[in-house]
Design an enzyme around this catalytic site. Structure first.
Site, mmCIF file in Angstrom:
data_model
loop_
_atom_site.group_PDB
_atom_site.id
_atom_site.type_symbol
_atom_site.label_atom_id
_atom_site.label_comp_id
_atom_site.label_asym_id
_atom_site.label_seq_id
_atom_site.Cartn_x
_atom_site.Cartn_y
_atom_site.Cartn_z
ATOM 1 N N CYS A 131 0.834 -1.197 0.000
ATOM 2 C CA CYS A 131 0.000 0.000 0.000
ATOM 3 C C CYS A 131 0.875 1.255 0.000
ATOM 4 O O CYS A 131 1.787 1.384 0.820
ATOM 5 C CB CYS A 131 -0.909 0.003 1.222
ATOM 6 S SG CYS A 131 -2.014 1.425 1.271
ATOM 7 N N HIS B 170 1.902 -7.246 -6.793
ATOM 8 C CA HIS B 170 1.317 -6.197 -7.631
ATOM 9 C C HIS B 170 2.408 -5.770 -8.609
ATOM 10 O O HIS B 170 3.443 -5.253 -8.201
ATOM 11 C CB HIS B 170 0.868 -5.019 -6.759
ATOM 12 C CG HIS B 170 0.125 -3.958 -7.513
ATOM 13 N ND1 HIS B 170 -0.822 -3.167 -6.916
ATOM 14 C CD2 HIS B 170 0.171 -3.559 -8.810
ATOM 15 C CE1 HIS B 170 -1.323 -2.324 -7.810
ATOM 16 N NE2 HIS B 170 -0.719 -2.553 -8.962
#
Length: 329
Positions: free
Chosen positions: A98, A169
Site C-alpha cells: 500500500c 502487484h
C-alpha cells in the site's frame, strides 16, 4: 502450505480500503463459492493497542477468507496475527504494497520493500503464534529501486523466513510524487517480471495483481504457470462478470446463482443487519454493480443510490430496485 487455501487462491479479490468490508465479502461469496476473499487492511496497532476487535468480525459463510494486516513492529504483528488466527481466518497476509501517505508515516505498506530483513522478522514472528498461513502482498519495488534486482532479493529474504505464498502487484510504487490513486494506474505494469519470479522460484505459490480486469485477462496468467490471479476494482464494480463465472472457469465447478437469486439471498442477511441497528446502504453500496452491463442497470444503481440511505429503508427498497431490471422476474 495449506492445499485448500492454495487452491482457492487461484483467484482472489484484492483487499481494498473502504470497499471489501464484511458486507461486501458476504455478497461476493454468494456470487462465487470458491474465490479467496480478503478483508480491508487492518492495522496491527488498531487491534493490539486500540482494541478494535470489531474489525475482525465476519460471517462464517465468507470462508475461505483472509485477514490482511498492516504494520512493521514484529511483536505487535505477532499479537495481531494471533488474534486473526483465533478469530478463524484462513490466512493472515502482511501488506507490503500500500502506497498511501498514512501507511508511509507508520512505516508499513510499500515502504517495507526497502527493508526486507524487517519484513522477514515480522512474518517470522507472525508465524510463531498463528495457525493460519502467513502470506505477503508486495510491489515489484518502490521509487528508484530496480525491480529486477530488488524483487528477487526481497522474495528470497522473506521466503527464508518461512513464507511460501506471495501476491505481487506488478507495478512499482512511487512514494514520492504520486498519490495512492495514481499509484494504481500510472507506474507501468511489468507482468513478465512476475512470471520470471515464478520460474526462478517454482516451489513458491505466486499470484499476480494489477490491471487485470476480466477472467479473459486472468486465465492466460494461470495457463502460463502462475499459481493465482488477484483482481481488485473490476471485481468490485462488475462483480457478477468476474465472480459469477469464476467457479466454472477457474475451479471447474458449477455455474453461479443468477443475479436475481443473489438479490433474494441477500434479504435475510439484510434483515439481520437492520435488526442489529445497521442501515441498508451499508450493504447495498456494494451491490450497485451487480447488474453492470445489463438492461436496467442504470435505473437499479440510481434507485438504490437515492433511496437506500433513508433511515427506514429496508428489504422492500432492494426489491423495488429490482423492478427496474426487465428480466428480474
Amino acid at each position: 502450505m495449506d492445499k485448500a487455501i492454495s487452491q482457492s487462491a487461484r483467484l482472489s479479490v484484492a483487499p481494498m480500503m473502504d470497499w471489501t468490508d464484511r458486507h461486501c465479502r458476504y455478497f461476493h461469496r454468494l456470487i462465487s463459492g470458491e474465490t479467496l476473499l480478503y478483508t480491508e487492511m487492518v492495522t496491527a496497532p488498531a487491534l493490539v493497542r486500540g482494541g478494535a476487535l470489531h474489525l475482525l468480525d465476519y460471517s462464517p459463510e465468507e470462508h475461505p477468507v483472509a485477514l490482511q494486516l498492516g504494520g512493521s513492529d514484529p511483536a505487535e504483528l505477532r499479537q495481531a496475527a494471533r488474534m486473526g488466527s483465533e478469530a478463524g481466518y484462513d490466512e493472515v497476509n502482511l501488506n507490503v504494497g500500500c502506497p498511501s501517505d498514512r501507511v508511509q508515516s507508520g512505516c508499513f505498506g510499500a515502504i517495507l520493500m526497502t527493508r526486507p530483513e524487517l519484513v522477514a522478522d515480522c512474518v517470522s514472528q507472525m508465524q510463531a503464534e498463528c495457525a493460519a498461513e502467513v502470506t505477503v502482498k508486495c510491489r515489484i519495488g518502490v521509487d528508484e529501486q530496480i525491480p529486477e534486482d530488488v524483487l528477487p532479493a526481497f522474495i528470497e529474504t522473506v521466503a527464508a523466513a518461512g513464507v511460501t505464498r506471495f501476491t505481487i502487484h506488478a507495478r512499482k510504487a512511487w512514494l514520492d510524487g504520486l498519490s495512492p490513486k495514481e499509484n494504481r494506474d500510472i507506474p507501468p505494469l511489468d507482468y513478465p517480471l512476475v512470471h520470471k519470479m515464478k520460474a526462478a522460484y517454482p516451489h513458491l505459490h505466486i499470484s499476480i495483481n494489477g490491471g487485470i480486469a476480466s477472467l479473459d485477462d486472468a486465465e492466460p496468467h494461470l495457463d502460463q504457470g502462475l499459481d493465482g490471479v488477484m483482481i481488485g476494482r473490476a471485481a468490485y464494480h462488475q462483480p457478477y462478470d468476474i465472480l459469477g463465472a469464476a467457479d466454472q472457469r477457474i475451479y471447474g465447478g458449477v455455474h453461479a446463482l443468477t443475479r436475481t437469486m443473489i438479490v433474494e439471498k441477500m434479504l435475510p442477511y439484510i434483515e439481520t443487519h437492520l435488526t442489529a441497528g445497521g442501515r441498508l446502504n451499508q450493504i447495498t453500496r456494494h451491490m450497485l454493480g451487480l447488474f453492470a452491463g445489463q438492461p436496467g442497470a442504470r435505473q437499479w444503481r440510481r434507485y438504490l443510490s437515492e433511496n437506500a440511505h433513508v433511515s427506514n429503508a429496508g428489504p422492500e427498497t432492494l426489491l423495488e430496485a429490482l423492478k427496474r431490471i426487465p428480466d428480474a422476474a
